[in-house]
Design an enzyme around this catalytic site. Structure first.
Site, mmCIF file in Angstrom:
data_model
loop_
_atom_site.group_PDB
_atom_site.id
_atom_site.type_symbol
_atom_site.label_atom_id
_atom_site.label_comp_id
_atom_site.label_asym_id
_atom_site.label_seq_id
_atom_site.Cartn_x
_atom_site.Cartn_y
_atom_site.Cartn_z
ATOM 1 N N PHE A 23 -37.712 -21.601 -36.072
ATOM 2 C CA PHE A 23 -39.009 -21.821 -36.058
ATOM 3 C C PHE A 23 -39.548 -20.554 -36.814
ATOM 4 O O PHE A 23 -39.162 -19.509 -36.426
ATOM 5 C CB PHE A 23 -39.469 -22.009 -34.825
ATOM 6 C CG PHE A 23 -40.916 -22.837 -35.010
ATOM 7 C CD1 PHE A 23 -41.057 -24.054 -34.584
ATOM 8 C CD2 PHE A 23 -42.159 -22.213 -35.223
ATOM 9 C CE1 PHE A 23 -42.155 -25.097 -34.609
ATOM 10 C CE2 PHE A 23 -43.349 -22.951 -35.159
ATOM 11 C CZ PHE A 23 -43.321 -24.250 -34.907
ATOM 12 N N PHE A 58 -38.362 -21.644 -27.889
ATOM 13 C CA PHE A 58 -38.342 -22.017 -26.436
ATOM 14 C C PHE A 58 -36.898 -22.337 -25.823
ATOM 15 O O PHE A 58 -36.560 -22.393 -24.743
ATOM 16 C CB PHE A 58 -39.074 -23.583 -26.431
ATOM 17 C CG PHE A 58 -39.420 -24.061 -24.959
ATOM 18 C CD1 PHE A 58 -40.362 -23.510 -24.006
ATOM 19 C CD2 PHE A 58 -38.297 -25.140 -24.486
ATOM 20 C CE1 PHE A 58 -40.331 -24.147 -22.822
ATOM 21 C CE2 PHE A 58 -38.546 -25.674 -23.373
ATOM 22 C CZ PHE A 58 -39.381 -25.213 -22.440
ATOM 23 N N GLU A 59 -35.914 -22.413 -27.087
ATOM 24 C CA GLU A 59 -34.468 -22.936 -26.717
ATOM 25 C C GLU A 59 -33.685 -21.566 -26.697
ATOM 26 O O GLU A 59 -32.529 -21.446 -26.387
ATOM 27 C CB GLU A 59 -33.928 -23.591 -27.939
ATOM 28 C CG GLU A 59 -34.430 -25.126 -28.072
ATOM 29 C CD GLU A 59 -36.165 -25.260 -28.266
ATOM 30 O OE1 GLU A 59 -36.320 -24.732 -29.215
ATOM 31 O OE2 GLU A 59 -36.644 -26.164 -27.487
ATOM 32 N N ILE A 83 -46.074 -17.147 -33.395
ATOM 33 C CA ILE A 83 -47.343 -17.143 -33.927
ATOM 34 C C ILE A 83 -48.550 -18.020 -33.872
ATOM 35 O O ILE A 83 -48.070 -19.206 -33.593
ATOM 36 C CB ILE A 83 -47.163 -17.096 -35.611
ATOM 37 C CG1 ILE A 83 -45.921 -16.171 -36.160
ATOM 38 C CG2 ILE A 83 -48.498 -16.739 -36.479
ATOM 39 C CD1 ILE A 83 -45.770 -16.566 -37.638
ATOM 40 N N THR A 87 -54.112 -23.859 -31.694
ATOM 41 C CA THR A 87 -54.384 -24.484 -30.148
ATOM 42 C C THR A 87 -53.596 -23.565 -29.239
ATOM 43 O O THR A 87 -53.182 -22.401 -29.597
ATOM 44 C CB THR A 87 -53.299 -25.638 -30.022
ATOM 45 O OG1 THR A 87 -52.210 -25.435 -30.257
ATOM 46 C CG2 THR A 87 -53.945 -26.801 -30.869
ATOM 47 N N HIS A 89 -50.952 -23.778 -27.733
ATOM 48 C CA HIS A 89 -49.595 -23.950 -27.786
ATOM 49 C C HIS A 89 -48.645 -22.567 -27.608
ATOM 50 O O HIS A 89 -47.916 -22.240 -27.034
ATOM 51 C CB HIS A 89 -49.226 -24.917 -28.900
ATOM 52 C CG HIS A 89 -47.636 -25.308 -29.029
ATOM 53 N ND1 HIS A 89 -47.312 -26.204 -28.123
ATOM 54 C CD2 HIS A 89 -46.603 -24.880 -29.824
ATOM 55 C CE1 HIS A 89 -46.012 -26.462 -28.403
ATOM 56 N NE2 HIS A 89 -45.692 -25.610 -29.268
ATOM 57 N N PHE A 114 -34.535 -8.479 -25.636
ATOM 58 C CA PHE A 114 -36.009 -9.184 -26.172
ATOM 59 C C PHE A 114 -36.355 -8.721 -27.402
ATOM 60 O O PHE A 114 -37.132 -7.630 -27.429
ATOM 61 C CB PHE A 114 -36.937 -9.020 -25.213
ATOM 62 C CG PHE A 114 -38.296 -9.861 -25.071
ATOM 63 C CD1 PHE A 114 -38.473 -11.065 -24.931
ATOM 64 C CD2 PHE A 114 -39.656 -9.164 -25.776
ATOM 65 C CE1 PHE A 114 -39.852 -11.901 -25.258
ATOM 66 C CE2 PHE A 114 -40.567 -10.104 -25.936
ATOM 67 C CZ PHE A 114 -40.579 -11.162 -25.783
HETATM 68 N N1 INI Z 1 -41.413 -21.903 -31.565
HETATM 69 C C1 INI Z 1 -41.334 -20.677 -32.111
HETATM 70 O O1 INI Z 1 -40.465 -20.144 -32.133
HETATM 71 N N2 INI Z 1 -42.304 -20.071 -32.522
HETATM 72 C C2 INI Z 1 -43.694 -20.508 -32.451
HETATM 73 O O2 INI Z 1 -44.738 -20.044 -33.154
HETATM 74 C C3 INI Z 1 -43.702 -21.957 -32.251
HETATM 75 N N3 INI Z 1 -44.937 -22.579 -32.316
HETATM 76 O O3 INI Z 1 -46.072 -21.912 -32.044
HETATM 77 O O4 INI Z 1 -45.253 -23.932 -31.991
HETATM 78 C C4 INI Z 1 -42.662 -22.496 -31.455
HETATM 79 N N4 INI Z 1 -42.560 -23.787 -31.084
HETATM 80 C C5 INI Z 1 -41.358 -24.581 -31.031
HETATM 81 C C6 INI Z 1 -40.754 -24.583 -29.772
HETATM 82 O O5 INI Z 1 -40.012 -23.219 -29.526
HETATM 83 C C7 INI Z 1 -39.752 -25.599 -29.580
HETATM 84 O O6 INI Z 1 -38.827 -25.235 -30.410
HETATM 85 C C8 INI Z 1 -40.271 -26.936 -29.320
HETATM 86 O O7 INI Z 1 -41.327 -27.083 -28.494
HETATM 87 C C9 INI Z 1 -38.985 -28.054 -28.798
HETATM 88 O O8 INI Z 1 -38.736 -27.507 -27.520
#
Ligand code: INI
Length: 157
Positions: A23, A58-59, A83, A87, A89, A114
């Site tokens: 991402f 998140f992963e 970033i 929202t 999020h 980290f």
């Molecule tokens: N994941 C990121 O690594 N950076 C981001 O900015 C981000 N935003 O803002 O949505 C993001 N979202 C995805 C998240 O990490 C998961 O991959 C997804 O929710 C599936 O579990």
């Protein structure tokens, strides 16, 4: 006066894993390259470095946890980029990534570092991915090298 333990930037032939998230890969590729550049420039050979890519920040903690559990690595470096959008999020993702990596780190016997950029603007992300504010991937890899050596020094007494 007792001992003072300090780590040098020395991997002593140990293996290191780097986890990156796709991402915002415009930035995370730079962070991964920065981490690899740091390791190479400190004498870590290519075959001592494994990389893993996950979909998003998140992963990262689950992949870091699995890599730790293999017992193959002296450290795991995590790089990602979160970033802010329109929202809240961003806050939830950033908070979970931070907590997740901290949890994996404290539950493991090796350094889990980290290297996550959390940016409110694209400019902030650019600055931290290889321009004005350096490269957070490079910094995270350097921290891993120092922590590997520090942990070894403490263990050896
Ligand atoms: N994941 C990121 O690594 N950076 C981001 O900015 C981000 N935003 O803002 O949505 C993001 N979202 C995805 C998240 O990490 C998961 O991959 C997804 O929710 C599936 O579990």
């Amino acid at each position: 006066m007792g001992r003072t333990f300090e780590g040098k930037f020395d991997s002593r032939g140990r293996r290191i894993a780097v986890v990156g998230s796709r991402f915002n890969d415009f930035f995370t590729r730079e962070l991964m390259d920065g981490a690899l550049d740091c390791l190479h420039r400190h004498g870590v050979q290519d075959d001592q470095i494994d990389t893993a890519w996950v979909p998003g920040g998140f992963e990262i903690p689950i992949a870091a946890k699995r890599l730790v559990e293999t017992g193959r690595y002296a450290a795991v470096v995590c790089v990602g980029c979160i970033i802010q959008g329109d929202t809240p999020h961003f806050h939830y993702v950033a908070s979970e990534v931070t907590k997740g990596i901290a949890q994996v780190s404290l539950n493991s016997d090796i350094p889990v570092v980290f290297g996550i950029v959390t940016a409110e603007t694209l400019d902030q992300a650019i600055e931290r991915s290889g321009t004005k504010a350096g490269n957070k991937g490079f910094d995270a890899a350097l921290t891993a090298l120092e922590m590997i050596d520090l942990c070894a020094a403490i263990d050896e007494g």
